[in-house]
Every structure is written in C-alpha cells, then in structure tokens.
Design an enzyme around this catalytic site. Structure first.
Site, PDB file in Angstrom:
ATOM      1  N   ASP A  29      14.350 -13.183 -54.615  1.00  0.00           N
ATOM      2  CA  ASP A  29      15.798 -13.293 -54.514  1.00  0.00           C
ATOM      3  C   ASP A  29      16.395 -12.004 -55.077  1.00  0.00           C
ATOM      4  OD1 ASP A  29      18.567 -13.940 -55.063  1.00  0.00           O
ATOM      5  OD2 ASP A  29      18.025 -16.055 -54.966  1.00  0.00           O
ATOM      6  N   ILE A  30      17.294 -11.359 -54.337  1.00  0.00           N
ATOM      7  CA  ILE A  30      17.866 -10.102 -54.827  1.00  0.00           C
ATOM      8  C   ILE A  30      18.918 -10.323 -55.906  1.00  0.00           C
ATOM      9  CG2 ILE A  30      17.311  -8.755 -52.767  1.00  0.00           C
ATOM     10  CD1 ILE A  30      20.317  -9.018 -52.003  1.00  0.00           C
ATOM     11  N   HIS A  93      15.790 -23.155 -47.590  1.00  0.00           N
ATOM     12  CA  HIS A  93      15.042 -22.315 -48.519  1.00  0.00           C
ATOM     13  C   HIS A  93      14.797 -23.057 -49.830  1.00  0.00           C
ATOM     14  CE1 HIS A  93      19.340 -21.313 -49.051  1.00  0.00           C
ATOM     15  NE2 HIS A  93      19.072 -20.968 -50.297  1.00  0.00           N
ATOM     16  N   HIS A  95      13.838 -22.566 -53.808  1.00  0.00           N
ATOM     17  CA  HIS A  95      13.855 -21.627 -54.933  1.00  0.00           C
ATOM     18  C   HIS A  95      12.682 -21.943 -55.853  1.00  0.00           C
ATOM     19  CE1 HIS A  95      18.117 -20.210 -54.431  1.00  0.00           C
ATOM     20  NE2 HIS A  95      18.239 -21.387 -53.845  1.00  0.00           N
TER      21      HIS A  95
END
Length: 131
Positions: A29-30, A93, A95
């Site tokens: 994750d950016i 998605h 995490h």
C-alpha cells in the site's frame, strides 16, 4: 474503464509487487498504516468481496494466507492483521498489516509516507519469503 488496482496488476501503473500468480496480485500500500502493509487483490475485477464466487473467494483468502506468512517472515511481528474495508477503490482487496499491538491496524490514524528505497527494500524482502 479498469479500476486502479486492475491497472496496477496489469503493469500499467507501477507498484511495489510482493507476490503474484495467475489469479492474484499482492503489492505494498503506498499509504500504509504500518510498514509492510500489503494489499492482496484478485486479478478479476469485482467490487464487493462477497460478490466473488465461492471458488474465487476461497482462492483469494488462500493466496492472502501465503502472502501473510511471507510478510511475517520478512517483517518480524506478533501477528499479521487482516481486514477488508473496500470503500476507497471499487476492486476487492484484502489488507495485510504486520502487528505488534492493536493500534497498528488503526485505519483512521495518519498514513505513513515511506521513501521509495524503503518501499522497494520491504517489497523485495516479502517477495523473497513468498512460497
């Protein structure tokens, strides 16, 4: 038009890839909540996780499990937290976040900004541990 995550999985947008197979893609994750925060997606674009077929859902979670094991090996932590929120990007998605305490999973806290070199090094460490 393809979602942001579909474009990342297709290589149209650069990412810090940590794992991939024919059906899934995992990348850092950016805007992580903790160093090593990984997003795991199905390559098949489906907005809501519970709209996945049973097979696709099971496959995604089994792939995420493999990524979590690599993540825990690469970034020592007590556990790898898992959550599905799904409000920001219309593509399922998962995490995965290295955790030493519950606050490490606080998605309301300010996100981290890590230098490219640190992101590349973290992605590489996880990728090497992925089996």
């Amino acid at each position: 038009m393809a979602s942001l995550f579909s474009r990342i999985a297709a290589g149209e947008i650069p990412s810090y890839k940590v794992a991939e197979d024919d059906r899934h893609f995992a990348f850092l994750d950016i805007n992580p909540v903790h160093k090593g925060h990984v997003l795991v997606i199905p390559k098949k674009e489906v907005d809501y996780i519970f709209d996945l077929s049973d097979d696709d859902y099971a496959s995604l979670m089994l792939f995420a499990k493999r990524v979590a094991k690599a993540l825990k090996e690469a970034i020592p932590c007590k556990k790898v937290g898992v959550t599905v929120i799904g409000l920001d990007v219309p593509h399922t998605h998962v995490h995965l976040v290295p955790m030493n305490e519950g606050a490490d999973m606080n998605f309301c806290a300010p996100k981290l900004t890590l230098p490219d070199e640190e992101m590349e090094e973290t992605a590489s460490k996880i990728a090497v541990c992925f089996k």
